[in-house]
Design a protein around this motif. Structure first.
Motif, PDB file in Angstrom:
ATOM      1  N   PHE A   8       0.806  -1.197   0.000  1.00 61.63           N
ATOM      2  CA  PHE A   8       0.000   0.000   0.000  1.00 61.63           C
ATOM      3  C   PHE A   8       0.843   1.253   0.000  1.00 61.63           C
ATOM      4  CE2 PHE A   8      -1.284  -3.465   2.618  1.00 61.63           C
ATOM      5  CZ  PHE A   8      -2.450  -3.867   2.002  1.00 61.63           C
ATOM      6  N   ASP A   9       0.703   2.070  -0.999  1.00 60.81           N
ATOM      7  CA  ASP A   9       1.236   3.418  -0.988  1.00 60.81           C
ATOM      8  C   ASP A   9       0.685   4.237  -2.134  1.00 60.81           C
ATOM      9  OD1 ASP A   9       2.646   4.986   0.649  1.00 60.81           O
ATOM     10  OD2 ASP A   9       4.608   4.420  -0.039  1.00 60.81           O
ATOM     11  N   ALA A  10       0.993   3.829  -3.358  1.00 61.27           N
ATOM     12  CA  ALA A  10       0.667   4.682  -4.483  1.00 61.27           C
ATOM     13  C   ALA A  10      -0.510   4.157  -5.268  1.00 61.27           C
ATOM     14  CB  ALA A  10       1.882   4.774  -5.405  1.00 61.27           C
ATOM     15  N   VAL A  11      -1.333   5.066  -5.760  1.00 66.76           N
ATOM     16  CA  VAL A  11      -2.403   4.686  -6.668  1.00 66.76           C
ATOM     17  C   VAL A  11      -1.775   4.337  -8.006  1.00 66.76           C
ATOM     18  CG1 VAL A  11      -4.336   5.580  -8.009  1.00 66.76           C
ATOM     19  CG2 VAL A  11      -4.198   6.050  -5.582  1.00 66.76           C
ATOM     20  N   THR A  12      -2.136   3.181  -8.554  1.00 66.05           N
ATOM     21  CA  THR A  12      -1.566   2.781  -9.827  1.00 66.05           C
ATOM     22  C   THR A  12      -2.243   3.540 -10.951  1.00 66.05           C
ATOM     23  OG1 THR A  12      -3.149   0.990  -9.995  1.00 66.05           O
ATOM     24  CG2 THR A  12      -1.044   0.479  -8.974  1.00 66.05           C
ATOM     25  N   GLY A  13      -1.519   3.648 -12.070  1.00 65.77           N
ATOM     26  CA  GLY A  13      -2.073   4.356 -13.212  1.00 65.77           C
ATOM     27  C   GLY A  13      -2.147   5.859 -12.999  1.00 65.77           C
ATOM     28  N   PHE A  14      -1.349   6.382 -12.061  1.00 67.69           N
ATOM     29  CA  PHE A  14      -1.324   7.826 -11.806  1.00 67.69           C
ATOM     30  C   PHE A  14      -0.876   8.548 -13.069  1.00 67.69           C
ATOM     31  CE2 PHE A  14       0.937  11.659 -10.631  1.00 67.69           C
ATOM     32  CZ  PHE A  14       0.124  12.235  -9.696  1.00 67.69           C
ATOM     33  N   ASP A  15      -1.612   9.563 -13.471  1.00 64.07           N
ATOM     34  CA  ASP A  15      -1.266  10.316 -14.659  1.00 64.07           C
ATOM     35  C   ASP A  15      -1.315  11.783 -14.313  1.00 64.07           C
ATOM     36  OD1 ASP A  15      -0.577  10.872 -17.202  1.00 64.07           O
ATOM     37  OD2 ASP A  15      -2.572  10.564 -18.076  1.00 64.07           O
ATOM     38  N   SER A  16      -0.311  12.496 -14.737  1.00 65.32           N
ATOM     39  CA  SER A  16      -0.218  13.904 -14.356  1.00 65.32           C
ATOM     40  C   SER A  16       0.146  14.747 -15.554  1.00 65.32           C
ATOM     41  CB  SER A  16       0.847  14.076 -13.259  1.00 65.32           C
ATOM     42  OG  SER A  16       1.158  15.427 -13.088  1.00 65.32           O
ATOM     43  N   PRO A  94      -2.402   8.254  -3.025  1.00 68.97           N
ATOM     44  CA  PRO A  94      -1.754   8.790  -4.221  1.00 68.97           C
ATOM     45  C   PRO A  94      -0.305   9.153  -3.946  1.00 68.97           C
ATOM     46  CG  PRO A  94      -3.851   9.890  -3.785  1.00 68.97           C
ATOM     47  CD  PRO A  94      -3.526   9.084  -2.573  1.00 68.97           C
ATOM     48  N   ILE A  95       0.539   8.917  -4.911  1.00 70.15           N
ATOM     49  CA  ILE A  95       1.957   9.192  -4.724  1.00 70.15           C
ATOM     50  C   ILE A  95       2.219  10.686  -4.535  1.00 70.15           C
ATOM     51  CG2 ILE A  95       2.640   9.517  -7.139  1.00 70.15           C
ATOM     52  CD1 ILE A  95       5.026   7.659  -6.551  1.00 70.15           C
ATOM     53  N   ALA A  96       1.280  11.515  -4.980  1.00 68.01           N
ATOM     54  CA  ALA A  96       1.444  12.958  -4.818  1.00 68.01           C
ATOM     55  C   ALA A  96       1.496  13.374  -3.359  1.00 68.01           C
ATOM     56  CB  ALA A  96       0.297  13.694  -5.515  1.00 68.01           C
ATOM     57  N   PHE A  97       1.012  12.529  -2.454  1.00 69.82           N
ATOM     58  CA  PHE A  97       1.021  12.861  -1.031  1.00 69.82           C
ATOM     59  C   PHE A  97       2.256  12.313  -0.322  1.00 69.82           C
ATOM     60  CE2 PHE A  97      -3.331  13.365  -2.331  1.00 69.82           C
ATOM     61  CZ  PHE A  97      -3.701  14.541  -1.700  1.00 69.82           C
ATOM     62  N   GLY A 410      12.666   8.837  -9.063  1.00 68.46           N
ATOM     63  CA  GLY A 410      11.837   9.524 -10.034  1.00 68.46           C
ATOM     64  C   GLY A 410      11.094  10.693  -9.424  1.00 68.46           C
ATOM     65  N   MET A 411      10.535  10.498  -8.235  1.00 66.30           N
ATOM     66  CA  MET A 411       9.817  11.589  -7.573  1.00 66.30           C
ATOM     67  C   MET A 411      10.766  12.722  -7.208  1.00 66.30           C
ATOM     68  SD  MET A 411       7.365  11.512  -4.217  1.00 66.30           S
ATOM     69  CE  MET A 411       6.297  12.920  -3.860  1.00 66.30           C
ATOM     70  N   GLU A 412      11.945  12.384  -6.707  1.00 70.45           N
ATOM     71  CA  GLU A 412      12.912  13.416  -6.358  1.00 70.45           C
ATOM     72  C   GLU A 412      13.284  14.254  -7.581  1.00 70.45           C
ATOM     73  OE1 GLU A 412      16.516  12.867  -3.602  1.00 70.45           O
ATOM     74  OE2 GLU A 412      17.423  12.963  -5.584  1.00 70.45           O
ATOM     75  N   ASN A 413      13.356  13.606  -8.751  1.00 70.13           N
ATOM     76  CA  ASN A 413      13.699  14.304  -9.990  1.00 70.13           C
ATOM     77  C   ASN A 413      12.509  15.010 -10.621  1.00 70.13           C
ATOM     78  OD1 ASN A 413      16.409  13.542  -9.850  1.00 70.13           O
ATOM     79  ND2 ASN A 413      16.068  11.644 -10.985  1.00 70.13           N
ATOM     80  N   GLY A 414      11.324  14.901 -10.013  1.00 69.34           N
ATOM     81  CA  GLY A 414      10.159  15.600 -10.510  1.00 69.34           C
ATOM     82  C   GLY A 414       9.350  14.841 -11.540  1.00 69.34           C
ATOM     83  N   ASN A 415       9.701  13.588 -11.813  1.00 69.75           N
ATOM     84  CA  ASN A 415       8.980  12.790 -12.805  1.00 69.75           C
ATOM     85  C   ASN A 415       7.956  11.922 -12.082  1.00 69.75           C
ATOM     86  OD1 ASN A 415       8.120  11.097 -14.873  1.00 69.75           O
ATOM     87  ND2 ASN A 415      10.152  11.033 -15.838  1.00 69.75           N
ATOM     88  N   ALA A 419       7.648   7.819 -11.430  1.00 70.03           N
ATOM     89  CA  ALA A 419       7.657   7.388 -10.036  1.00 70.03           C
ATOM     90  C   ALA A 419       6.479   6.461  -9.749  1.00 70.03           C
ATOM     91  CB  ALA A 419       7.615   8.599  -9.106  1.00 70.03           C
ATOM     92  N   SER A 420       5.291   6.816 -10.247  1.00 70.71           N
ATOM     93  CA  SER A 420       4.114   5.992 -10.015  1.00 70.71           C
ATOM     94  C   SER A 420       4.213   4.650 -10.726  1.00 70.71           C
ATOM     95  CB  SER A 420       2.863   6.737 -10.479  1.00 70.71           C
ATOM     96  OG  SER A 420       1.707   6.004 -10.164  1.00 70.71           O
ATOM     97  N   GLN A 421       4.703   4.665 -11.970  1.00 71.05           N
ATOM     98  CA  GLN A 421       4.875   3.417 -12.715  1.00 71.05           C
ATOM     99  C   GLN A 421       5.866   2.492 -12.022  1.00 71.05           C
ATOM    100  OE1 GLN A 421       6.064   4.845 -16.553  1.00 71.05           O
ATOM    101  NE2 GLN A 421       4.123   5.939 -16.876  1.00 71.05           N
ATOM    102  N   GLU A 422       6.962   3.051 -11.559  1.00 75.35           N
ATOM    103  CA  GLU A 422       7.974   2.236 -10.872  1.00 75.35           C
ATOM    104  C   GLU A 422       7.449   1.726  -9.538  1.00 75.35           C
ATOM    105  OE1 GLU A 422      10.996   1.066 -11.649  1.00 75.35           O
ATOM    106  OE2 GLU A 422      10.636   1.761 -13.689  1.00 75.35           O
ATOM    107  N   LYS A 423       6.644   2.529  -8.867  1.00 75.75           N
ATOM    108  CA  LYS A 423       6.068   2.086  -7.598  1.00 75.75           C
ATOM    109  C   LYS A 423       5.164   0.878  -7.825  1.00 75.75           C
ATOM    110  CE  LYS A 423       5.693   3.208  -3.172  1.00 75.75           C
ATOM    111  NZ  LYS A 423       5.379   1.889  -2.623  1.00 75.75           N
ATOM    112  N   GLU A 424       4.350   0.955  -8.863  1.00 74.66           N
ATOM    113  CA  GLU A 424       3.468  -0.155  -9.196  1.00 74.66           C
ATOM    114  C   GLU A 424       4.276  -1.414  -9.536  1.00 74.66           C
ATOM    115  OE1 GLU A 424      -0.037  -1.255 -12.452  1.00 74.66           O
ATOM    116  OE2 GLU A 424       0.877   0.733 -12.398  1.00 74.66           O
ATOM    117  N   ARG A 425       5.358  -1.229 -10.295  1.00 78.09           N
ATOM    118  CA  ARG A 425       6.198  -2.379 -10.656  1.00 78.09           C
ATOM    119  C   ARG A 425       6.842  -3.016  -9.422  1.00 78.09           C
ATOM    120  NH1 ARG A 425      11.412  -3.450 -11.376  1.00 78.09           N
ATOM    121  NH2 ARG A 425      12.039  -1.285 -10.975  1.00 78.09           N
TER     122      ARG A 425
END
Length: 480
Positions: A8-16, A94-97, A410-415, A419-425
């Motif tokens: 549990f952490d990130a919502v998958t399929g996050f699109d920004s 959501p990973i945004a949080f 990825g999140m640290e670099n602003g992508n 970050a969300s795709q890698e979290k899901e993987r």
């Protein structure tokens, strides 16, 4: 998939649209005392051969690669509205949080004010040592001020190491359990003056407008030169206005620090906000001997600093206040000796500073934050450096070190999409590994820590098994 297999952490399929583009594996059981790692190697050479460094870094970065991602476009209410009163470790967020750190790195922030441990080790009297330990215990939560981002949940087997020769310590942590999530850590002074260790199991609950983090697990500090051990548990942390309004944080609860050699105790009361915010961030308490005689009074704010004074002088000052005599007030640095629902909760207006009683002793003051801290998840300067990965460092680190996690990077670099795709993987990879172990009836084996009992309290604990800094990482799992 059953609930126990969820990660549990990130919502998958996050699109920004806002993206800027000779070793024996430690068994999970055992007993015994605290391990002192006698290995001298830290992977960067011998101490004294060059300027003080951390894992090969001579000068630390002062900012993150990309500014903090805005959370204004996201509503957490749709996720949390069915979770009031529940434990949050199994709720997808959501990973945004998040903030671009692992919880293992968040634990490492305890070491920002490690100079207080070194100072304690130099003190000749138990009372003076307890003053320093109390200040360290409060300083360990100071970095949480205005930190409203959630650290990433560590993957099972994830590790984090930190060597700071300039600050005189090295640190290793490992995620030793996934259900329940338990993080174990061990730190030691490079001059054999202390050991600092523990295992943390935070319980998170959502109460409609706030999220409460209840700390579980004992923290132990050993001052080796004095043959003393101190234990305590951190206060509860609460983040308000997670649905609507401005986020704000308070810490509350009683922290009891015990010196297991002398029987002395320090009782620290982290005050809840209260009506009109009068008590926001305040800490008050005292040191007592084994006969419960008060020896020293401590007061201050965990966001600002800590002071102490003789109990008689403290009581005299308070009596004058109650009589309305308005005793003279000292400024923080004047005359002070320095020791070696759908509505948002109103944000309390904190007092500008601590009312310092004349004759008080300054025990600790918080470090100032970098000027761009607000754009960097309100990180301190120490925190900003925790995830830096200069070229070549990856050859020294264990392959499980969270600096190597692609989602956090990825999140640290602003992508945020990456970050969300890698979290899901990573989550799916962890679930697949768990299914394979279940099919083979194989139990997870921790690498650097083992289950046992705290040598001072007798409570269940995770103890360092040693060997990490010999840097034989051949048996480390592939988790990334």
């Amino acid at each position: 998939m059953n609930g126990d297999e969820e990660f549990f952490d990130a919502v998958t399929g996050f699109d920004s649209d806002n993206c800027p583009g000779d070793f024996t594996e430690a068994s999970p059981s055992g007993t015994g005392g605290t391990h002192v790692d006698t290995s001298k190697s830290n992977g960067v050479g011998k101490v004294g051969e060059r300027p003080p460094q951390e894992n090969g870094v001579q000068k630390h970065r002062t900012s993150l690669p990309a500014p903090m991602f805005t959370r204004s476009d996201f509503s957490v209410w749709s996720i949390l509205k069915r979770c009031i009163g529940l434990e949050l470790s199994k709720i997808t967020m959501p990973i945004a949080f998040n903030e671009p750190l692992s919880f293992l790195q968040r634990i490492t922030e305890y070491m920002e004010h490690v100079h207080l441990i070194h100072r304690a080790s130099r003190q000749p009297q138990p009372l003076e040592r307890m003053q320093c330990v109390a200040a360290f215990a409060v300083s360990a939560v100071a970095s949480q001020w205005e930190r409203t981002g959630k650290p990433f949940n560590p993957l099972l087997g994830e590790t984090y190491e930190l060597i700071r020769e300039d600050l005189g310590f090295r640190f290793i942590s490992e995620q030793v359990s996934h259900h329940p999530p338990i993080s174990a850590f061990h730190s030691e002074g490079l001059h054999q003056d202390f050991l600092f260790h523990g295992s943390i199991y935070p319980k998170l609950k959502f109460w409609g407008k706030s999220v409460e983090a209840e700390p579980r697990g004992t923290i132990t500090l050993e001052l080796l030169r004095h043959n003393e051990a101190y234990t305590w548990t951190n206060p509860t942390c609460c983040v308000h206005n997670v649905i609507i309004g401005k986020l704000w944080i308070e810490q509350y609860g009683t922290v009891e620090i015990v010196n297991h050699r002398t029987g002395d105790k320090c009782m620290l009361h982290f005050k809840p906000c209260g009506l009109f915010g009068k008590e926001l961030h305040r800490v008050e308490g005292h040191i007592q001997d084994k006969n419960k005689r008060k020896l020293f009074v401590i007061y201050g704010k965990w966001t600002e600093g800590l002071w102490g004074i003789d109990p008689a002088a403290y009581e005299s000052f308070r009596k004058q206040e109650r009589r309305g005599d308005h005793p003279p007030k000292a400024k923080p640095d004047d005359g002070v000796s320095t020791a070696d629902g759908d509505e948002a909760d109103a944000v309390p207006e904190a007092q500008d500073t601590v009312q310092v009683i004349p004759g008080s002793q300054l025990l600790w003051r918080v470090n100032s934050r970098p000027p761009n801290s607000a754009q960097m998840y309100n990180f301190t300067s120490f925190t900003v450096s925790l995830n830096e990965l200069p070229a070549g460092m990856e050859k020294v680190l264990a392959p499980t070190d969270c600096r190597l996690r692609p989602d956090i990077r990825g999140m640290e670099n602003g992508n945020m999409d990456l970050a969300s795709q890698e979290k899901e993987r990573l989550e799916e990879k962890q679930r697949a590994a768990r299914r394979e172990r279940a099919k083979d009836e194989a139990a997870w084996q921790t690498r650097w820590f083992r289950q046992g009992r705290n040598p001072h309290t007798g409570a269940p604990d995770w103890l360092y098994a040693g060997g990490y800094f010999e840097r034989d990482f051949s048996g480390c799992p592939d988790i990334y």
